[in-house]
Design a protein around this motif. Sequence first.
Motif, short mmCIF file in Angstrom:
data_model
loop_
_atom_site.label_atom_id
_atom_site.label_comp_id
_atom_site.label_asym_id
_atom_site.label_seq_id
_atom_site.Cartn_x
_atom_site.Cartn_y
_atom_site.Cartn_z
N ARG A 184 0.76 -1.33 0.03
CA ARG A 184 -0.23 -0.25 -0.07
C ARG A 184 0.88 1.39 -0.11
O ARG A 184 0.77 2.28 0.71
CB ARG A 184 -1.10 0.19 1.13
CG ARG A 184 -1.94 -0.87 1.10
CD ARG A 184 -2.81 -1.15 2.28
NE ARG A 184 -3.59 -2.44 2.64
CZ ARG A 184 -3.02 -3.36 3.23
NH1 ARG A 184 -1.87 -3.42 3.61
NH2 ARG A 184 -3.99 -4.50 3.41
N ARG A 185 1.87 1.15 -0.77
CA ARG A 185 3.09 2.38 -0.92
C ARG A 185 3.50 2.24 -2.23
O ARG A 185 4.04 1.29 -2.68
CB ARG A 185 3.85 2.18 0.37
CG ARG A 185 5.21 3.05 0.48
CD ARG A 185 5.80 2.78 1.61
NE ARG A 185 4.79 3.44 2.82
CZ ARG A 185 4.23 2.69 3.76
NH1 ARG A 185 4.75 1.33 3.79
NH2 ARG A 185 3.69 3.28 4.62
N ALA A 186 3.70 3.49 -2.71
CA ALA A 186 4.46 3.40 -4.14
C ALA A 186 5.93 3.58 -3.90
O ALA A 186 6.10 4.14 -3.01
CB ALA A 186 4.07 4.86 -4.77
N PRO A 187 6.61 3.07 -4.77
CA PRO A 187 8.07 2.94 -4.71
C PRO A 187 8.85 4.36 -5.11
O PRO A 187 8.16 4.98 -5.66
CB PRO A 187 8.76 1.88 -5.48
CG PRO A 187 7.58 1.75 -6.58
CD PRO A 187 6.10 2.10 -5.78
N LEU A 188 9.98 4.64 -4.42
CA LEU A 188 10.53 5.91 -4.86
C LEU A 188 11.14 5.68 -6.34
O LEU A 188 11.22 6.68 -7.06
CB LEU A 188 11.80 5.98 -4.00
CG LEU A 188 11.49 6.61 -2.55
CD1 LEU A 188 12.70 6.69 -1.91
CD2 LEU A 188 10.81 7.95 -2.53
N ALA A 189 11.47 4.37 -6.72
CA ALA A 189 12.26 4.16 -7.78
C ALA A 189 12.03 2.65 -8.01
O ALA A 189 11.80 1.76 -7.05
CB ALA A 189 13.67 4.46 -8.04
N THR A 190 12.19 2.04 -9.27
CA THR A 190 12.24 0.79 -9.52
C THR A 190 13.32 0.71 -10.49
O THR A 190 13.82 1.31 -11.23
CB THR A 190 10.87 0.09 -10.32
OG1 THR A 190 10.89 0.83 -11.38
CG2 THR A 190 9.64 0.41 -9.33
N LEU A 191 13.96 -0.78 -10.49
CA LEU A 191 14.70 -1.35 -11.35
C LEU A 191 14.39 -2.75 -12.06
O LEU A 191 14.24 -3.59 -11.04
CB LEU A 191 16.13 -1.38 -10.53
CG LEU A 191 17.50 -1.98 -11.20
CD1 LEU A 191 17.69 -1.26 -12.60
CD2 LEU A 191 18.54 -2.18 -10.27
N ALA A 192 14.43 -2.93 -13.38
CA ALA A 192 14.20 -4.19 -13.71
C ALA A 192 15.39 -4.72 -14.51
O ALA A 192 15.60 -3.80 -15.45
CB ALA A 192 13.03 -4.21 -14.54
N ALA A 222 25.37 -0.23 -15.27
CA ALA A 222 24.97 0.97 -15.69
C ALA A 222 23.51 1.32 -14.98
O ALA A 222 23.42 2.43 -14.63
CB ALA A 222 25.08 1.28 -17.07
N LYS A 223 22.60 0.13 -15.30
CA LYS A 223 21.47 0.47 -14.79
C LYS A 223 21.46 0.55 -13.21
O LYS A 223 20.53 1.24 -12.69
CB LYS A 223 20.49 -0.73 -15.49
CG LYS A 223 20.12 -0.53 -16.89
CD LYS A 223 19.26 -1.37 -17.50
CE LYS A 223 17.94 -1.44 -16.92
NZ LYS A 223 17.01 -2.43 -17.78
N ILE A 224 22.20 -0.26 -12.56
CA ILE A 224 22.35 -0.20 -11.24
C ILE A 224 22.83 0.88 -10.72
O ILE A 224 22.34 1.79 -9.67
CB ILE A 224 23.28 -1.38 -10.47
CG1 ILE A 224 22.41 -2.83 -11.02
CG2 ILE A 224 23.23 -1.39 -9.17
CD1 ILE A 224 23.27 -4.15 -10.65
#
Length: 175
Positions: free
Chosen positions: A124-132, A145-147
């Motif tokens: 029930r909380r939005a993330p500050l950021a995501t990484l896939a 580079a993505k990390i």
Amino acid sequence: MKVLIVYFSRTGYTRRVAEQLATRLGGTLCPITEASSRLGAWGYLRSVCEAAFGLQSEIGKVSVDPAQFDLMLIGTPVWGWHLSSPVRAFARAHAVSVNRCAFFCTMGGAGAEKAFGALEGELRRAPLATLALTDREIDSQMAGAKINAFVSLLSAAESASAPGRVPDGSHLVAQ
């Protein structure tokens, strides 16, 4: 900023990303454990079935108090385009302990958005950021580079309190 990196890894990909994030952020690693094995064909089949039906698995007690951290990174493998059952179980058990969060996932090819949406719903909380990241990116060292971009985005979000996203592609996109 105290960072906790909670993750489950069946094959080692999510663990490898969690370890890189811990090194870059100076965070504390906290693996999610289970009593039963997920190795082999039966483990794979059980994993996909549990994920597809939105089940949670029995997980061990975590070694730290998640509420004592400013930021929690939650890492999951994507199983059949779904959130893994051990991470679902962790999210359900610790949703009230999560102050601020960001998500990362590893996958064979697709399903990140659906897994992130399920995790956001559980917390029930939005993330500050995501990484896939795909397994192929991790194996080929293209993930670095993505990390790094994800870590930079987290630092910027921490300073500015602005959410963002690192998409499956190579560009950063503000939410």
